[in-house]
Design a protein around this motif. Structure first.
Motif, PDB file in Angstrom:
ATOM      1  N   HIS A 274     -54.115  51.169 -11.090  1.00 54.72           N
ATOM      2  CA  HIS A 274     -55.569  51.053 -11.283  1.00 54.72           C
ATOM      3  C   HIS A 274     -55.959  51.705 -12.328  1.00 54.72           C
ATOM      4  O   HIS A 274     -57.008  51.488 -13.152  1.00 54.72           O
ATOM      5  CB  HIS A 274     -56.252  51.434  -9.721  1.00 54.72           C
ATOM      6  N   ALA A 275     -55.355  53.307 -12.586  1.00 55.78           N
ATOM      7  CA  ALA A 275     -56.110  53.986 -13.438  1.00 55.78           C
ATOM      8  C   ALA A 275     -55.828  53.627 -14.806  1.00 55.78           C
ATOM      9  O   ALA A 275     -56.467  53.403 -15.872  1.00 55.78           O
ATOM     10  CB  ALA A 275     -55.504  55.604 -13.436  1.00 55.78           C
ATOM     11  N   ALA A 276     -54.554  52.796 -15.063  1.00 56.04           N
ATOM     12  CA  ALA A 276     -54.232  52.408 -16.409  1.00 56.04           C
ATOM     13  C   ALA A 276     -55.016  51.177 -16.720  1.00 56.04           C
ATOM     14  O   ALA A 276     -55.540  51.211 -18.058  1.00 56.04           O
ATOM     15  CB  ALA A 276     -52.961  51.708 -16.429  1.00 56.04           C
ATOM     16  N   PHE A 277     -55.345  50.541 -15.726  1.00 57.78           N
ATOM     17  CA  PHE A 277     -56.209  49.145 -16.380  1.00 57.78           C
ATOM     18  C   PHE A 277     -57.790  49.935 -16.666  1.00 57.78           C
ATOM     19  O   PHE A 277     -58.316  49.409 -17.518  1.00 57.78           O
ATOM     20  CB  PHE A 277     -56.277  48.060 -14.878  1.00 57.78           C
ATOM     21  N   VAL A 278     -58.351  50.704 -15.836  1.00 56.20           N
ATOM     22  CA  VAL A 278     -59.585  51.262 -15.993  1.00 56.20           C
ATOM     23  C   VAL A 278     -59.646  51.882 -17.339  1.00 56.20           C
ATOM     24  O   VAL A 278     -60.643  51.840 -17.945  1.00 56.20           O
ATOM     25  CB  VAL A 278     -60.202  51.945 -14.845  1.00 56.20           C
ATOM     26  N   ARG A 279     -58.619  52.764 -17.746  1.00 57.06           N
ATOM     27  CA  ARG A 279     -58.555  53.518 -18.962  1.00 57.06           C
ATOM     28  C   ARG A 279     -58.591  52.514 -20.068  1.00 57.06           C
ATOM     29  O   ARG A 279     -59.445  52.767 -20.888  1.00 57.06           O
ATOM     30  CB  ARG A 279     -57.215  54.260 -19.034  1.00 57.06           C
ATOM     31  N   GLY A 280     -58.008  51.425 -19.881  1.00 57.03           N
ATOM     32  CA  GLY A 280     -58.162  50.419 -21.104  1.00 57.03           C
ATOM     33  C   GLY A 280     -59.252  49.544 -20.968  1.00 57.03           C
ATOM     34  O   GLY A 280     -59.917  49.681 -22.260  1.00 57.03           O
ATOM     35  N   TYR A 281     -59.894  49.412 -20.081  1.00 53.70           N
ATOM     36  CA  TYR A 281     -61.319  48.901 -19.926  1.00 53.70           C
ATOM     37  C   TYR A 281     -62.302  49.660 -20.485  1.00 53.70           C
ATOM     38  O   TYR A 281     -63.032  49.427 -21.326  1.00 53.70           O
ATOM     39  CB  TYR A 281     -61.609  48.508 -18.359  1.00 53.70           C
ATOM     40  N   LEU A 282     -62.406  51.006 -20.269  1.00 57.02           N
ATOM     41  CA  LEU A 282     -63.136  51.929 -20.619  1.00 57.02           C
ATOM     42  C   LEU A 282     -63.192  52.067 -22.292  1.00 57.02           C
ATOM     43  O   LEU A 282     -64.110  52.115 -22.983  1.00 57.02           O
ATOM     44  CB  LEU A 282     -62.990  53.364 -19.947  1.00 57.02           C
ATOM     45  N   ALA A 283     -61.731  52.096 -22.619  1.00 58.34           N
ATOM     46  CA  ALA A 283     -61.379  52.163 -24.055  1.00 58.34           C
ATOM     47  C   ALA A 283     -61.946  51.280 -24.787  1.00 58.34           C
ATOM     48  O   ALA A 283     -62.729  51.317 -25.918  1.00 58.34           O
ATOM     49  CB  ALA A 283     -59.965  52.664 -24.373  1.00 58.34           C
ATOM     50  N   ALA A 284     -62.118  49.952 -24.359  1.00 58.39           N
ATOM     51  CA  ALA A 284     -62.485  48.933 -25.001  1.00 58.39           C
ATOM     52  C   ALA A 284     -63.867  48.808 -25.061  1.00 58.39           C
ATOM     53  O   ALA A 284     -64.615  48.468 -26.149  1.00 58.39           O
ATOM     54  CB  ALA A 284     -61.857  47.765 -24.428  1.00 58.39           C
ATOM     55  N   ARG A 285     -64.632  49.156 -23.973  1.00 57.16           N
ATOM     56  CA  ARG A 285     -66.149  49.411 -23.934  1.00 57.16           C
ATOM     57  C   ARG A 285     -66.507  50.358 -24.863  1.00 57.16           C
ATOM     58  O   ARG A 285     -67.718  50.295 -25.389  1.00 57.16           O
ATOM     59  CB  ARG A 285     -66.612  49.667 -22.511  1.00 57.16           C
ATOM     60  N   ALA A 286     -65.717  51.440 -24.911  1.00 54.89           N
ATOM     61  CA  ALA A 286     -66.201  52.607 -25.926  1.00 54.89           C
ATOM     62  C   ALA A 286     -66.043  52.195 -27.267  1.00 54.89           C
ATOM     63  O   ALA A 286     -67.072  52.383 -28.131  1.00 54.89           O
ATOM     64  CB  ALA A 286     -65.206  53.928 -25.592  1.00 54.89           C
ATOM     65  N   GLN A 287     -65.214  51.527 -27.550  1.00 61.18           N
ATOM     66  CA  GLN A 287     -64.899  51.029 -28.944  1.00 61.18           C
ATOM     67  C   GLN A 287     -65.955  50.136 -29.257  1.00 61.18           C
ATOM     68  O   GLN A 287     -66.631  50.131 -30.524  1.00 61.18           O
ATOM     69  CB  GLN A 287     -63.403  50.283 -29.260  1.00 61.18           C
TER      70      GLN A 287
END
Length: 529
Positions: free
Chosen positions: A494-507
């Motif tokens: 779950h953490a790996a998915f959310v980290r990737g999702y947040l990184a994409a939103r931040a970019q």
């Protein structure tokens, strides 16, 4: 003006205080022991309390004495209040005598002259105390009254606002160090000496405040920074003292909320107060410097509060805001994040109830009261400290704006580390502008701060993402209480998915129109002058 320092101690530690060598060495004569009964009066809707005043009638040694306290401030445990006192025939206040004693310019005098107030006064709560008094004289010649009060505050006793017929009470065990003659810094010298042998906590509420909290069952509320009222005729040093005191009021005002171990906003506001203080120290560092030992203690406190705040933001804000395809994963992580936040709140509570915290706050206040920086100031620094503040304020704001403009040149294409530097510069610029706001026209300050706030909000969310990335990496590992390895493995996924999702939103947000607009609007803002 009454100036006193209030300290709390556990009842079982009172014997250690009574036999402390400092009291034996500096006491003038034998200690005095008194039995006291106080009756606090107010209107049914607590008009005196609402106007930051307290009126009591005290029975001690067969005499009745009325005391009115009003106004003043509390900063880091140091209480400064106006006080008027005099004997009365019995347990009723003598308002005519108070009227004659209070100065014409005191707002409380006009309040007590209102018939609606005078006719409505009634007992609200009472206190019963055993008071032990030592009269101290320091080697420097300062005279201090050291008081140990042990007893109880009651509502519903002796006719004091007990509508439900039940007596409600709260115990009291506290020390008051009141300056009778000399320098206020000596209060902190005595407190620090006592702290070496007796566990103490700073007390920022008077008995009257604690009694009112009991009377109306007031919940603890987080304390935000209060506006500063500065004057262009003040010196640079006077303004620094006002700013530092304002920051410490915010820190100490949230102490009880943090100590309760659960209030998210109290942790946030105490941390903000500490950051404002550190920012102020940075603003004035060319003229004065906090000793390294005290600076290290402020860093320790900031770390304890910061960890709790970071987990609060992750659990309550960052994860809670996610929707769509990330919502399920965020929900799976939120429970574990909330558990970690609760643990960090317990640790923050332990920090602010520790002797280390008390020593830190006493040390900073002692440094401020003694103006200890002057011991190492050059003649040029002393002249700058004594100069009027307006030129210093303008120069500081110009310097802060130049730094922010320089760091923000490549903001739209910046790395996370570069954006973090811009965010810190924006925060310092905002704090400085708010500190000096009363020296400039509101019509110039408000638009500038407003545009800074919008920029901070954009940068703040991106920083929350960076913090979330770090904490989400830790989250599966800190769940040591889970025996089932599959739980940790699930959290990792779950953490790996959310980290990737947040990184994409931040970019995406780092280069989208909102950030571009916020930066463009700030660049066009006019600096207050």
């Amino acid at each position: 003006m009454e100036i006193e320092l209030k300290l709390l101690l556990a009842p079982q530690d009172a014997p250690r205080l009574r036999t402390h060598p400092l009291l034996a060495q500096t006491t003038q004569g034998a200690p005095l022991v008194l039995q006291m009964h106080d009756i606090y009066v107010d209107t049914p809707d607590l008009q005196l309390c609402r106007h930051q005043a307290g009126l009591r009638v005290r029975q001690v040694d067969g005499r009745w004495v009325q005391t009115l306290k009003a106004g003043g401030s509390v900063s880091g445990g140091l209480h400064s209040r106006h006080e008027w006192e005099g004997e009365v025939p019995g347990p009723q206040p003598d308002l005519a005598a108070l009227d004659a004693a209070i100065g014409h310019k005191q707002p409380i005098r006009a309040l007590l002259r209102q018939d609606a107030i005078r006719d409505a006064l009634q007992p609200v709560f009472t206190t019963r105390m055993e008071r032990t008094v030592w009269q101290l004289r320091t080697p420097q010649g300062d005279e201090i009254e050291c008081v140990l009060d042990q007893g109880v505050i009651e509502r519903g006793a002796d006719g004091a606002d007990g509508a439900d017929g039940v007596v409600h009470s709260v115990p009291v065990s506290e020390i008051e160090l009141e300056l009778k003659q000399g320098q206020a810094a000596s209060l902190f010298d005595v407190a620090l000496a006592l702290l070496q042998d007796v566990p103490l906590q700073l007390g920022h509420m008077s008995k009257a405040e604690r009694g009112y909290r009991l009377a109306v069952s007031q919940p603890l509320r987080a304390v935000k920074a209060q506006p500063l009222a500065l004057d262009a005729a003040m010196s640079v040093e006077q303004v620094f003292l006002a700013i530092a005191g304002n920051c410490l009021e915010q820190v100490s005002g949230n102490q009880d909320g943090v100590a309760a171990g659960e209030d998210v906003e109290s942790v946030h506001q105490m941390r903000v107060g500490l950051r404002r203080l550190r920012s102020a120290l940075g603003m004035f560092k060319a003229l004065l410097a906090l000793p390294d030992a005290l600076k290290a203690e402020l860093d320790w406190l900031g770390g304890a509060l910061g960890e709790a705040r970071d987990w609060d933001v992750l659990a309550g804000n960052t994860l809670a805001q996610l929707d769509g395809e990330a919502a399920t994963d965020a929900a799976a992580l939120a429970e574990a994040a909330h558990a970690q936040a609760r643990l960090k709140h317990v640790q923050a509570a332990q920090a602010v109830t520790s002797a280390r915290y008390t020593a830190c706050m006493l040390g900073v206040q002692r440094w401020l009261q003694a103006r200890a920086w002057r011991d190492s100031c050059s003649a040029r620094q002393v002249r700058r400290l004594d100069a009027h503040v307006s030129p210093f304020a303008r120069a500081t704001l110009r310097k802060d704006q130049r730094r922010l403009m320089k760091r923000g040149k490549r903001l739209l294409h910046a790395t996370p580390q570069q954006r973090h530097r811009v965010r810190i510069a924006a925060k310092k610029t905002r704090y400085a502008t708010e500190f000096f706001a009363s020296l400039f026209a509101a019509r110039a300050v408000q638009p500038y701060v407003g545009r800074l706030s919008v920029l901070q909000d954009e940068l703040g969310w991106l920083n929350d993402v960076q913090v979330a990335d770090r904490l989400l990496l830790q989250l599966p590992e800190v769940q040591a209480g889970h025996a089932d390895q599959s739980v940790k493995d699930g959290l990792r996924l779950h953490a790996a998915f959310v980290r990737g999702y947040l990184a994409a939103r931040a970019q995406a947000q780092g280069s989208d129109g909102r950030m571009r607009k916020a930066w463009r609007r700030f660049k066009a803002a006019r600096l207050p002058a």
